[in-house]
Design an enzyme around this catalytic site. Structure first.
Site, short mmCIF file in Angstrom:
data_model
loop_
_atom_site.label_atom_id
_atom_site.label_comp_id
_atom_site.label_asym_id
_atom_site.label_seq_id
_atom_site.Cartn_x
_atom_site.Cartn_y
_atom_site.Cartn_z
N LYS A 187 0.83 -1.21 0.00
CA LYS A 187 0.00 0.00 0.00
C LYS A 187 0.86 1.26 0.00
O LYS A 187 0.68 2.15 -0.83
CB LYS A 187 -0.89 -0.01 1.24
CG LYS A 187 -1.46 1.33 1.66
CD LYS A 187 -2.19 1.18 2.98
CE LYS A 187 -2.56 2.48 3.62
NZ LYS A 187 -1.42 3.26 4.15
N ASN A 188 1.82 1.31 0.93
CA ASN A 188 2.58 2.55 1.09
C ASN A 188 3.51 2.83 -0.08
O ASN A 188 3.85 3.99 -0.35
CB ASN A 188 3.36 2.54 2.40
CG ASN A 188 2.44 2.68 3.59
OD1 ASN A 188 1.25 2.96 3.43
ND2 ASN A 188 2.97 2.48 4.79
N ARG A 242 -4.36 10.22 3.88
CA ARG A 242 -3.04 10.76 4.26
C ARG A 242 -2.13 10.85 3.03
O ARG A 242 -1.40 11.81 2.83
CB ARG A 242 -2.43 9.86 5.33
CG ARG A 242 -1.03 10.24 5.75
CD ARG A 242 -1.01 11.51 6.57
NE ARG A 242 0.34 11.99 6.81
CZ ARG A 242 0.63 13.15 7.36
NH1 ARG A 242 -0.33 13.96 7.73
NH2 ARG A 242 1.86 13.52 7.54
N CYS A 244 -5.69 7.90 8.85
CA CYS A 244 -5.91 7.37 10.20
C CYS A 244 -5.62 8.44 11.24
O CYS A 244 -4.64 9.17 11.12
CB CYS A 244 -5.00 6.18 10.45
SG CYS A 244 -5.55 4.70 9.61
N ARG A 300 -0.30 14.87 13.02
CA ARG A 300 0.51 14.43 11.87
C ARG A 300 0.86 15.67 11.04
O ARG A 300 0.28 15.92 9.98
CB ARG A 300 -0.26 13.39 11.03
CG ARG A 300 -0.47 12.10 11.78
CD ARG A 300 -1.19 11.05 10.98
NE ARG A 300 -0.32 10.29 10.10
CZ ARG A 300 -0.70 9.25 9.39
NH1 ARG A 300 -1.96 8.85 9.43
NH2 ARG A 300 0.14 8.60 8.61
N PRO A 301 1.82 16.45 11.53
CA PRO A 301 2.14 17.73 10.87
C PRO A 301 2.80 17.54 9.50
O PRO A 301 3.21 16.44 9.15
CB PRO A 301 3.10 18.40 11.85
CG PRO A 301 3.68 17.32 12.66
CD PRO A 301 2.70 16.19 12.67
N ASP A 322 3.57 0.28 12.12
CA ASP A 322 2.40 -0.33 11.46
C ASP A 322 2.18 -1.78 11.86
O ASP A 322 1.19 -2.39 11.47
CB ASP A 322 2.54 -0.22 9.93
CG ASP A 322 2.31 1.19 9.42
OD1 ASP A 322 1.90 2.05 10.22
OD2 ASP A 322 2.53 1.44 8.21
N ARG A 340 -9.15 0.04 3.65
CA ARG A 340 -8.20 1.04 3.13
C ARG A 340 -6.84 0.42 2.82
O ARG A 340 -6.12 0.92 1.95
CB ARG A 340 -8.02 2.17 4.17
CG ARG A 340 -9.27 3.03 4.31
CD ARG A 340 -8.99 4.23 5.14
NE ARG A 340 -7.63 4.66 4.90
CZ ARG A 340 -6.93 5.43 5.70
NH1 ARG A 340 -7.46 5.87 6.79
NH2 ARG A 340 -5.71 5.78 5.39
C1 UD1 Z 1 4.08 6.65 6.58
C2 UD1 Z 1 3.20 5.47 6.28
C3 UD1 Z 1 2.52 4.97 7.55
C4 UD1 Z 1 3.55 4.69 8.63
C5 UD1 Z 1 4.47 5.89 8.84
C6 UD1 Z 1 5.61 5.63 9.80
C7 UD1 Z 1 2.50 5.96 4.00
C8 UD1 Z 1 1.40 6.32 3.08
N1 UD1 Z 1 2.19 5.87 5.31
O1 UD1 Z 1 3.24 7.69 7.05
O2 UD1 Z 1 1.81 3.77 7.24
O3 UD1 Z 1 2.88 4.41 9.85
O4 UD1 Z 1 5.05 6.29 7.57
O5 UD1 Z 1 6.34 4.54 9.38
O6 UD1 Z 1 3.62 5.71 3.59
N2 UD1 Z 1 6.27 14.23 11.18
C9 UD1 Z 1 6.49 15.54 11.52
N3 UD1 Z 1 6.49 16.48 10.53
C10 UD1 Z 1 6.28 16.17 9.22
C11 UD1 Z 1 6.07 14.82 8.88
C12 UD1 Z 1 6.06 13.86 9.88
O7 UD1 Z 1 6.67 15.86 12.68
O8 UD1 Z 1 6.31 17.07 8.37
C13 UD1 Z 1 6.25 13.20 12.24
C14 UD1 Z 1 4.86 12.54 12.38
O9 UD1 Z 1 4.02 13.31 13.18
C15 UD1 Z 1 5.21 11.21 13.00
C16 UD1 Z 1 6.56 10.90 12.40
O10 UD1 Z 1 7.07 12.11 11.87
O11 UD1 Z 1 5.34 11.35 14.38
C17 UD1 Z 1 6.50 9.85 11.30
O12 UD1 Z 1 5.67 10.29 10.28
P1 UD1 Z 1 5.94 9.95 8.75
O13 UD1 Z 1 7.13 9.06 8.63
O14 UD1 Z 1 5.92 11.21 7.98
O15 UD1 Z 1 4.65 9.11 8.41
P2 UD1 Z 1 3.77 9.19 7.10
O16 UD1 Z 1 4.63 9.44 5.91
O17 UD1 Z 1 2.59 10.03 7.35
#
Ligand code: UD1
Length: 420
Positions: free
Chosen positions: A22-23, A93, A117, A122-123, A307, A399
């Site tokens: 998926k990701n 997302r 989710c 999730r900034p 995950d 999803r």
């Molecule tokens: C992706 C995966 C999700 C997985 C996650 C962590 C996809 C579509 N989803 O989500 O399944 O659980 O990686 O392995 O690939 N953060 C910030 N600022 C930002 C971006 C992120 O502070 O601009 C923080 C988030 O709040 C969180 C951490 O970084 O605490 C990890 O987030 P991130 O790796 O970005 O996750 P996603 O890409 O949303």
């Protein structure tokens, strides 16, 4: 709302074919926007996250066609729209990945703030910081959408990520692929899906080096060309079926698995007494009579994946002894705990730590899938529980899991889907 009704206790046996990740799929689908001509993606799961993303892209004027059950063709012409600021976009997302690809292809992008989710805050600050350093004027408008524009084109830069965010790494990598000059992205995410995206981009003509390590170097090119690419297997779907075999004490064969992507999961599952044998792209998983307690903490790859945390929690509920689970990535990712407790589990939550005292049996109950992987954990627990479990809000499981009821039925699960 759809639901899944599971009568637990059946012996499970047989094979499960693991779908494309998926990701990885959502990132590569978004990256196809960067390519001239047609991209054909194989091993794409028809999960709702993928369908919603493709639908959003269709509305941007991109031609989408399923050419096989799990293969999709994507053609993005020059006159595509760069604005996606309506409700459907924020239900997902992964829609945030349209920012990097639209910015790279058209020089501007406006994308509704992403949802997905509810795992807590999730900034998008790291994404915005990256685009800004590449020369885009970028910011959040009316708390509704993110806008980015590079009037003078994107220019290579040195970008340091405060945290190795998966989405930020992917977004910046996509924009940098077609920026002028060299971009160095430091402290990047190293997940296998990042490597898959880099491989796709390179096949389309990009020059991305270092994916899978802490530093990615991108030599920008003028344009990318559509190509054929096969999405890597879903390590989290594989891990979920591993947890199903483990918690039910069954033996399952998983096909289409890259075991190297599952190292932390395999290591922890073995500690529980689960036997795992890898042979080529097959994995044989045999659960013990009773699992042993195990402690985990989630970390960025190659640490234990967040995950898979809820599925491990489901296993811990039935293990002998006390397990300690620490969630370091997302602040609200313990939602499986309250639902598992309704099934007889003994779980105490203290901040980001769960203390799980294993019980001898779980019983059926009516529970709710609050997020995708919490839903997966409830499925595993329900298969091992005595009696009937009703899992509400099945749509959230859809999803990320394609044909979950069919797959479980095929291996002997007593599983019914009710669509209302
Ligand atoms: C992706 C995966 C999700 C997985 C996650 C962590 C996809 C579509 N989803 O989500 O399944 O659980 O990686 O392995 O690939 N953060 C910030 N600022 C930002 C971006 C992120 O502070 O601009 C923080 C988030 O709040 C969180 C951490 O970084 O605490 C990890 O987030 P991130 O790796 O970005 O996750 P996603 O890409 O949303």
């Amino acid at each position: 709302m759809s639901k899944l009704i599971i009568r637990g206790g059946n012996d499970l046996t047989g094979s499960v074919k693991i779908n494309g990740a998926k990701n990885s799929a959502v990132a590569v689908i978004a990256a196809a926007i960067l390519c001239r001509g047609t991209t054909i993606l194989e091993n794409v799961p028809q999960i709702s996250d993928v369908k919603i993303l493709l639908n959003i892209m269709k509305k941007l004027g991109i031609a989408i066609e399923w050419v096989e059950k799990d293969a999709v063709s994507i053609t993005a012409d020059d006159d595509i729209d760069s604005s996606a600021i309506y409700q459907e976009v924020s239900s997902l997302r992964a829609s945030n990945l349209l920012l990097g690809s639209l910015l790279g292809r058209t020089g501007k992008a406006a994308v509704a703030l992403p949802g997905g989710c509810d795992l807590g805050e999730r900034p998008m600050d790291l994404h915005i910081k990256g685009f800004t350093q590449l020369g885009a004027v970028c910011g959040t408008v009316e708390s509704r959408y993110i806008q980015a524009e590079a009037q003078n084109g994107l220019k290579g830069a040195v970008i340091y990520l405060d945290f190795p965010s998966v989405g930020a790494t992917e977004n910046i990598m996509m924009a940098a692929a077609v920026a002028e000059g060299q971009t160095v992205i430091e402290n990047v995410a190293k997940e296998p899906e990042i490597v898959d995206l880099a491989n796709f981009l390179n096949g389309a003509g990009a020059k991305v080096r270092g994916a899978g390590t802490d530093i990615i170097r991108v030599e920008g090119v003028k344009e990318l060309k559509g190509r054929r690419h096969s999405i890597i297997p879903d390590r989290i779907e594989a891990g979920t079926f591993m947890s199903v075999a483990a918690v039910t004490g069954s033996r399952l064969r998983l096909e289409n698995v890259i075991s190297a992507h599952l190292k932390p999961v395999i290591a922890k599952m073995r500690e529980t007494g689960t036997e795992i044998r890898c042979a080529g792209s097959n994995m044989y998983v045999t659960g013990p009579k009773r699992l042993k307690a195990v402690s985990i903490q989630t970390l960025a790859h190659p640490g234990f994946p967040t995950d898979m945390q809820p599925q491990m929690m489901a296993m811990a509920t039935l293990a002998k002894g006390t397990s300690v689970i620490v969630e370091n990535i997302f602040e609200k990712r313990m939602k499986a705990a309250a639902e598992l407790t309704k099934m007889g589990a003994d779980i105490a939550i203290d901040g980001k730590t769960a203390i799980v005292k294993g019980v001898e049996r779980l019983h059926g109950a009516t529970v709710r899938a609050h997020d995708l992987r919490a839903g997966a954990a409830l499925v595993a627990a329900a298969l091992a529980a005595e009696g009937e479990t009703v899992i509400e809000n099945l749509n959230i499981i859809d999803r990320g899991y394609w044909q979950i009821a069919e797959k479980l039925t095929d291996i002997g699960g007593d599983v019914r889907r009710i669509d209302e």
